[in-house]
Design a protein around this motif. Structure first.
Motif, mmCIF file in Angstrom:
data_model
loop_
_atom_site.group_PDB
_atom_site.id
_atom_site.type_symbol
_atom_site.label_atom_id
_atom_site.label_comp_id
_atom_site.label_asym_id
_atom_site.label_seq_id
_atom_site.Cartn_x
_atom_site.Cartn_y
_atom_site.Cartn_z
ATOM 1 N N GLN A 80 47.420 42.973 50.663
ATOM 2 C CA GLN A 80 46.976 41.665 49.899
ATOM 3 C C GLN A 80 48.098 41.366 48.910
ATOM 4 O O GLN A 80 48.265 40.353 48.492
ATOM 5 N N ALA A 81 48.586 42.398 48.014
ATOM 6 C CA ALA A 81 49.426 42.136 47.051
ATOM 7 C C ALA A 81 50.642 41.465 47.792
ATOM 8 O O ALA A 81 51.138 40.411 47.219
ATOM 9 N N VAL A 82 51.315 41.938 48.880
ATOM 10 C CA VAL A 82 52.288 41.283 49.452
ATOM 11 C C VAL A 82 51.799 40.002 49.945
ATOM 12 O O VAL A 82 52.634 38.873 49.725
ATOM 13 N N GLY A 83 50.704 39.678 50.373
ATOM 14 C CA GLY A 83 50.336 38.295 50.848
ATOM 15 C C GLY A 83 50.367 37.207 49.654
ATOM 16 O O GLY A 83 50.476 36.127 49.899
ATOM 17 N N ALA A 84 49.893 37.781 48.646
ATOM 18 C CA ALA A 84 50.008 37.000 47.393
ATOM 19 C C ALA A 84 51.300 36.438 46.758
ATOM 20 O O ALA A 84 51.424 35.473 46.286
ATOM 21 N N ALA A 85 52.227 37.434 47.297
ATOM 22 C CA ALA A 85 53.647 37.334 46.805
ATOM 23 C C ALA A 85 53.900 36.625 45.303
ATOM 24 O O ALA A 85 54.403 35.613 44.821
ATOM 25 N N PRO A 86 53.346 37.544 44.412
ATOM 26 C CA PRO A 86 53.529 37.472 43.070
ATOM 27 C C PRO A 86 54.908 37.393 42.536
ATOM 28 O O PRO A 86 55.904 37.981 43.153
ATOM 29 N N SER A 87 55.054 36.494 41.566
ATOM 30 C CA SER A 87 56.629 36.845 40.883
ATOM 31 C C SER A 87 56.569 38.117 39.984
ATOM 32 O O SER A 87 57.741 38.522 39.791
ATOM 33 N N THR A 88 55.550 38.207 39.455
ATOM 34 C CA THR A 88 55.279 39.727 38.729
ATOM 35 C C THR A 88 54.417 40.639 39.237
ATOM 36 O O THR A 88 53.137 40.121 39.640
ATOM 37 N N LEU A 89 54.731 41.848 39.513
ATOM 38 C CA LEU A 89 53.494 42.760 39.760
ATOM 39 C C LEU A 89 53.712 43.783 39.145
ATOM 40 O O LEU A 89 54.510 44.543 38.803
ATOM 41 N N PHE A 90 52.317 44.209 38.547
ATOM 42 C CA PHE A 90 52.145 45.348 37.752
ATOM 43 C C PHE A 90 51.326 46.484 38.492
ATOM 44 O O PHE A 90 50.258 46.106 39.113
ATOM 45 N N ILE A 91 52.000 47.535 38.281
ATOM 46 C CA ILE A 91 51.461 48.776 39.198
ATOM 47 C C ILE A 91 50.268 49.902 38.284
ATOM 48 O O ILE A 91 51.254 49.926 37.179
#
Length: 205
Positions: A80-91
């Motif tokens: 889902q995160a990959v599909g959203a393609a965010p410019s910034t990802l917090f894990i």
């Protein structure tokens, strides 16, 4: 005269920088996170459950952990995160791994790196930030001494971030005893706005 002019210029630049910082801080949270996403577990889910951040900017699930990506539901959240393609990802992952791999921080960090490799391969233009694992309450540690190992897990996470050129966000100081839910792991509503502010500040959102 030249020195005075330089001093004036420095003061003007400092004032402009301060004003820009104030403007950044005053922006609505939803605007700051417009192109960002937080990936995590049930602790992370509190972001939208308590209204600190819209569900649109969070991908989180109960039991998610790097020690068992498939069965824990993390693989689906990653997709889902990959599909959203965010410019910034917090894990924000790790508390479930304490019990999941019986306190083996070396095995944890190996699995964490594998998750990172997958995400970075699929999101080459996304800037990734790693949140620390929140400490358990004293009561929870009394029930299960494995949770004493959270600092060790975080030490390994910090080292991994250094090796991988990623920014580690230490949220330990945000946790107060009165913020714990009864289980000694999850957080009450007051924690979440502070966490959102910390992430936004570190990432300069």
């Amino acid at each position: 005269v030249d020195i005075e002019a330089i001093d004036v210029k420095i003061q003007e630049l400092a004032a402009a920088e301060s004003a820009a910082e104030e403007e950044r801080r005053a922006r609505p949270v939803e605007e700051k996170f417009a192109t960002a996403l937080v990936l995590g577990d049930s602790v992370t889910r509190g972001l939208y459950e308590y209204g600190a951040l819209s569900m649109d900017y969070v991908r989180a699930g109960d039991g998610a952990c790097v020690s068992n990506v498939g069965e824990s539901g993390l693989a689906d959240l990653m997709d889902q995160a990959v599909g959203a393609a965010p410019s910034t990802l917090f894990i924000a992952i790790g508390i479930n791994d304490i019990a999941g791999n019986q306190g083996d921080e070396k095995a944890f960090i190996k699995s964490y790196k594998a998750m990172l490799d997958t995400l970075r391969g699929s999101l080459p233009y996304t800037t990734i930030y790693i949140n620390s694992i929140l400490p358990a309450s004293a009561g929870k540690i009394g029930e299960d001494s494995l949770y004493e190992k959270v600092p060790k897990y975080n030490e390994e996470l910090r080292g991994l971030c250094y090796e991988e050129g990623l920014v580690y966000i230490d949220n330990t100081d945000l946790v107060k005893e009165e913020y714990y839910e009864q289980d000694g792991i999850h957080m009450l509503p007051n924690y979440y706005p502070e966490w959102v502010d910390r992430m936004a500040e570190v990432a300069r959102l």
